[in-house]
Design a protein around this motif. Structure first.
Motif, PDB file in Angstrom:
ATOM      1  N   ASP A 141      28.431  47.881  30.171  1.00 47.90           N
ATOM      2  CA  ASP A 141      27.383  47.896  29.146  1.00 47.90           C
ATOM      3  C   ASP A 141      26.866  46.493  28.832  1.00 47.90           C
ATOM      4  O   ASP A 141      26.030  46.320  27.939  1.00 47.90           O
ATOM      5  N   GLY A 142      27.361  45.476  29.548  1.00 43.55           N
ATOM      6  CA  GLY A 142      26.906  44.111  29.357  1.00 43.55           C
ATOM      7  C   GLY A 142      27.669  43.336  28.304  1.00 43.55           C
ATOM      8  O   GLY A 142      27.396  42.143  28.086  1.00 43.55           O
ATOM      9  N   HIS A 143      28.630  43.969  27.650  1.00 43.68           N
ATOM     10  CA  HIS A 143      29.445  43.304  26.631  1.00 43.68           C
ATOM     11  C   HIS A 143      30.612  42.595  27.307  1.00 43.68           C
ATOM     12  O   HIS A 143      31.182  43.118  28.279  1.00 43.68           O
ATOM     13  N   PRO A 144      30.992  41.397  26.852  1.00 43.45           N
ATOM     14  CA  PRO A 144      32.099  40.689  27.504  1.00 43.45           C
ATOM     15  C   PRO A 144      33.365  41.539  27.589  1.00 43.45           C
ATOM     16  O   PRO A 144      33.742  42.217  26.623  1.00 43.45           O
ATOM     17  N   PHE A 145      33.992  41.497  28.723  1.00 44.96           N
ATOM     18  CA  PHE A 145      35.172  42.316  29.005  1.00 44.96           C
ATOM     19  C   PHE A 145      36.303  41.979  28.035  1.00 44.96           C
ATOM     20  O   PHE A 145      36.672  40.828  27.855  1.00 44.96           O
ATOM     21  N   GLY A 146      36.839  43.026  27.388  1.00 45.65           N
ATOM     22  CA  GLY A 146      37.969  42.852  26.479  1.00 45.65           C
ATOM     23  C   GLY A 146      37.593  42.497  25.062  1.00 45.65           C
ATOM     24  O   GLY A 146      38.461  42.484  24.179  1.00 45.65           O
ATOM     25  N   TRP A 147      36.303  42.202  24.803  1.00 41.76           N
ATOM     26  CA  TRP A 147      35.880  41.867  23.444  1.00 41.76           C
ATOM     27  C   TRP A 147      35.785  43.132  22.590  1.00 41.76           C
ATOM     28  O   TRP A 147      35.482  44.220  23.108  1.00 41.76           O
ATOM     29  N   PRO A 148      36.024  43.019  21.279  1.00 38.78           N
ATOM     30  CA  PRO A 148      35.806  44.181  20.400  1.00 38.78           C
ATOM     31  C   PRO A 148      34.358  44.663  20.490  1.00 38.78           C
ATOM     32  O   PRO A 148      33.434  43.846  20.547  1.00 38.78           O
ATOM     33  N   LYS A 149      34.159  45.954  20.520  1.00 35.99           N
ATOM     34  CA  LYS A 149      32.811  46.501  20.677  1.00 35.99           C
ATOM     35  C   LYS A 149      31.936  46.283  19.447  1.00 35.99           C
ATOM     36  O   LYS A 149      30.718  46.236  19.549  1.00 35.99           O
ATOM     37  N   ASN A 150      32.544  46.161  18.308  1.00 36.45           N
ATOM     38  CA  ASN A 150      31.764  46.006  17.082  1.00 36.45           C
ATOM     39  C   ASN A 150      32.041  44.677  16.382  1.00 36.45           C
ATOM     40  O   ASN A 150      31.958  44.571  15.155  1.00 36.45           O
ATOM     41  N   GLY A 151      32.389  43.669  17.174  1.00 35.95           N
ATOM     42  CA  GLY A 151      32.685  42.379  16.577  1.00 35.95           C
ATOM     43  C   GLY A 151      32.929  41.322  17.639  1.00 35.95           C
ATOM     44  O   GLY A 151      32.435  41.430  18.768  1.00 35.95           O
ATOM     45  N   PHE A 152      33.699  40.328  17.279  1.00 35.68           N
ATOM     46  CA  PHE A 152      33.963  39.209  18.166  1.00 35.68           C
ATOM     47  C   PHE A 152      35.452  38.885  18.160  1.00 35.68           C
ATOM     48  O   PHE A 152      36.154  39.175  17.180  1.00 35.68           O
ATOM     49  N   PRO A 153      35.937  38.282  19.232  1.00 33.63           N
ATOM     50  CA  PRO A 153      37.313  37.788  19.208  1.00 33.63           C
ATOM     51  C   PRO A 153      37.413  36.572  18.295  1.00 33.63           C
ATOM     52  O   PRO A 153      36.401  36.082  17.778  1.00 33.63           O
ATOM     53  N   GLY A 154      38.613  36.083  18.107  1.00 30.86           N
ATOM     54  CA  GLY A 154      38.803  34.895  17.288  1.00 30.86           C
ATOM     55  C   GLY A 154      38.116  33.683  17.891  1.00 30.86           C
ATOM     56  O   GLY A 154      37.731  33.678  19.067  1.00 30.86           O
ATOM     57  N   PRO A 155      37.923  32.633  17.110  1.00 31.79           N
ATOM     58  CA  PRO A 155      37.225  31.440  17.583  1.00 31.79           C
ATOM     59  C   PRO A 155      37.867  30.839  18.827  1.00 31.79           C
ATOM     60  O   PRO A 155      39.051  31.032  19.089  1.00 31.79           O
ATOM     61  N   GLN A 156      37.062  30.106  19.586  1.00 35.50           N
ATOM     62  CA  GLN A 156      37.555  29.430  20.781  1.00 35.50           C
ATOM     63  C   GLN A 156      38.641  28.429  20.410  1.00 35.50           C
ATOM     64  O   GLN A 156      38.628  27.844  19.341  1.00 35.50           O
ATOM     65  N   GLY A 157      39.556  28.263  21.338  1.00 36.61           N
ATOM     66  CA  GLY A 157      40.676  27.352  21.109  1.00 36.61           C
ATOM     67  C   GLY A 157      41.909  27.786  21.878  1.00 36.61           C
ATOM     68  O   GLY A 157      42.451  27.019  22.683  1.00 36.61           O
ATOM     69  N   PRO A 240      25.956  33.321  28.663  1.00 34.32           N
ATOM     70  CA  PRO A 240      25.955  34.782  28.520  1.00 34.32           C
ATOM     71  C   PRO A 240      26.028  35.265  27.078  1.00 34.32           C
ATOM     72  O   PRO A 240      25.615  36.385  26.791  1.00 34.32           O
ATOM     73  N   MET A 241      26.560  34.442  26.169  1.00 27.64           N
ATOM     74  CA  MET A 241      26.672  34.836  24.770  1.00 27.64           C
ATOM     75  C   MET A 241      26.064  33.763  23.876  1.00 27.64           C
ATOM     76  O   MET A 241      26.420  32.585  23.974  1.00 27.64           O
ATOM     77  N   ALA A 242      25.134  34.176  23.017  1.00 23.16           N
ATOM     78  CA  ALA A 242      24.528  33.234  22.083  1.00 23.16           C
ATOM     79  C   ALA A 242      25.550  32.799  21.036  1.00 23.16           C
ATOM     80  O   ALA A 242      26.555  33.477  20.801  1.00 23.16           O
ATOM     81  N   GLY A 243      25.284  31.668  20.412  1.00 20.59           N
ATOM     82  CA  GLY A 243      26.169  31.198  19.358  1.00 20.59           C
ATOM     83  C   GLY A 243      27.173  30.185  19.860  1.00 20.59           C
ATOM     84  O   GLY A 243      27.008  29.575  20.925  1.00 20.59           O
ATOM     85  N   ASP A 244      28.237  30.026  19.104  1.00 23.76           N
ATOM     86  CA  ASP A 244      29.233  28.995  19.390  1.00 23.76           C
ATOM     87  C   ASP A 244      30.247  29.477  20.424  1.00 23.76           C
ATOM     88  O   ASP A 244      31.458  29.557  20.171  1.00 23.76           O
ATOM     89  N   TRP A 245      29.699  29.824  21.605  1.00 24.92           N
ATOM     90  CA  TRP A 245      30.547  30.256  22.714  1.00 24.92           C
ATOM     91  C   TRP A 245      30.185  29.426  23.939  1.00 24.92           C
ATOM     92  O   TRP A 245      29.021  29.145  24.172  1.00 24.92           O
ATOM     93  N   ASN A 246      31.210  29.050  24.683  1.00 25.54           N
ATOM     94  CA  ASN A 246      30.987  28.177  25.839  1.00 25.54           C
ATOM     95  C   ASN A 246      30.051  28.800  26.876  1.00 25.54           C
ATOM     96  O   ASN A 246      30.067  30.014  27.090  1.00 25.54           O
ATOM     97  N   GLY A 247      29.269  27.964  27.521  1.00 26.10           N
ATOM     98  CA  GLY A 247      28.459  28.390  28.651  1.00 26.10           C
ATOM     99  C   GLY A 247      29.267  28.323  29.935  1.00 26.10           C
ATOM    100  O   GLY A 247      30.453  28.012  29.938  1.00 26.10           O
ATOM    101  N   ALA A 248      28.611  28.647  31.043  1.00 21.70           N
ATOM    102  CA  ALA A 248      29.272  28.640  32.349  1.00 21.70           C
ATOM    103  C   ALA A 248      28.380  27.931  33.351  1.00 21.70           C
ATOM    104  O   ALA A 248      27.158  27.985  33.260  1.00 21.70           O
ATOM    105  N   GLY A 249      28.979  27.259  34.310  1.00 19.47           N
ATOM    106  CA  GLY A 249      28.204  26.532  35.310  1.00 19.47           C
ATOM    107  C   GLY A 249      28.918  26.476  36.639  1.00 19.47           C
ATOM    108  O   GLY A 249      29.891  27.199  36.877  1.00 19.47           O
ATOM    109  N   ALA A 250      28.428  25.625  37.510  1.00 18.79           N
ATOM    110  CA  ALA A 250      29.061  25.382  38.813  1.00 18.79           C
ATOM    111  C   ALA A 250      29.039  23.879  39.036  1.00 18.79           C
ATOM    112  O   ALA A 250      28.128  23.339  39.646  1.00 18.79           O
ATOM    113  N   HIS A 251      30.036  23.207  38.485  1.00 15.12           N
ATOM    114  CA  HIS A 251      30.104  21.755  38.585  1.00 15.12           C
ATOM    115  C   HIS A 251      30.405  21.337  40.019  1.00 15.12           C
ATOM    116  O   HIS A 251      31.269  21.923  40.670  1.00 15.12           O
TER     117      HIS A 251
END
Length: 263
Positions: A141-157, A240-251
């Motif tokens: 469905d395009g939602h990050p794998f393993g994330w809560p369907k109606n919310g977000f996981p805890g902050p990055q760290g 892939p996710m707006a907000g304070d979530w890391n992006g992805a690249g190919a360094h």
């Protein structure tokens, strides 16, 4: 989880174990007209080829891959490198291909031809490359794998190089992909969970010259093919996710006689 993921893969093993005689299945892989998507189809060969020069040029409908008009859609696959097939195994192979238009000119997304010419000119400098490929795993469905369907996981760290079911999502896919790359002869030098949950990285290389591009694209194909078996989608989207979530690249790390630098 959607029905695509619910087919019983153990049943398939009954058929993949059947003797196929001397004939070989060659899976031709190419980059489509988006410059990002990959396509593939399988050709039967009468015997295992000893080199890529023995593989036949093949064709496909380029109008269905954003690479040709419907009125003149013949597009051609030129084999450039072959790999052992980790899915069918045995003597079966994967074949990376360049793509050409009906008039034998390269398609708009065939950047390999020019890259090879450059690498040939630079071969005495022995250009080496290592690429750190990041990606995100998504549900269908395009939602990050393993994330809560109606919310977000805890902050990055806690997720980067993490361990534990509350920190790491999709390790089975990562391990399966890693082993497939090694089986295929692709020099994957490592992998790790990334800063955003469901985000991962693997490193290809160091590899010299044009092999870097071939190995990277085939490793991406293997990743999407493995994830397909698990009913999971792979995204190479840089954000892939707006907000304070890391992006992805190919360094990209490169090295020649002039030394080392990152891109």
């Amino acid at each position: 989880m959607q029905s695509n993921a619910q087919t019983n893969k153990a049943v398939l093993d009954r058929y993949l174990s059947l003797d196929q005689g001397k004939r070989v299945q060659a899976l031709y892989i190419w980059i489509d007209g988006t410059g990002e998507g990959m396509r593939s189809k399988t050709k039967t060969l009468e015997s295992k080829p000893s080199s890529v020069s023995e593989l036949p040029i093949w064709n496909y409908d380029g109008s269905s891959t954003y690479q040709a008009e419907g009125s003149n859609s013949d597009t051609y696959l030129k084999p450039v490198k072959m790999y052992p097939d980790p899915f069918r195994r045995g003597n079966n192979i994967l074949v990376m291909c360049e793509t050409y238009k009906y008039n034998k000119e390269p398609t708009d997304t065939n950047h390999r031809k020019l890259c090879l010419e450059v690498m040939e000119k630079a071969k005495d400098d022995h250009p080496w490359f290592g690429i750190e490929q990041e990606y995100t795993l998504l549900d269908q469905d395009g939602h990050p794998f393993g994330w809560p369907k109606n919310g977000f996981p805890g902050p990055q760290g806690p997720y980067y190089c993490g361990v534990g079911a509350n920190r790491v999502y999709g390790r089975d896919i990562v391990e399966a992909h890693y082993r497939c790359c090694l089986y295929a002869g692709i020099r994957v030098s490592g992998t790790n969970a990334e800063v955003m949950p469901a985000q991962w990285e693997y490193q290809v290389g160091p590899t010299e010259g044009i092999d870097m591009g071939d190995d990277l694209w085939v490793s991406r194909y293997l990743l999407e093919r493995v994830a397909e078996d698990f009913g999971v989608v792979v995204s190479f989207d840089p954000k892939p996710m707006a907000g304070d979530w890391n992006g992805a690249g190919a360094h990209t790390n490169s090295r020649g006689r002039q030394g080392t630098q990152g891109i």
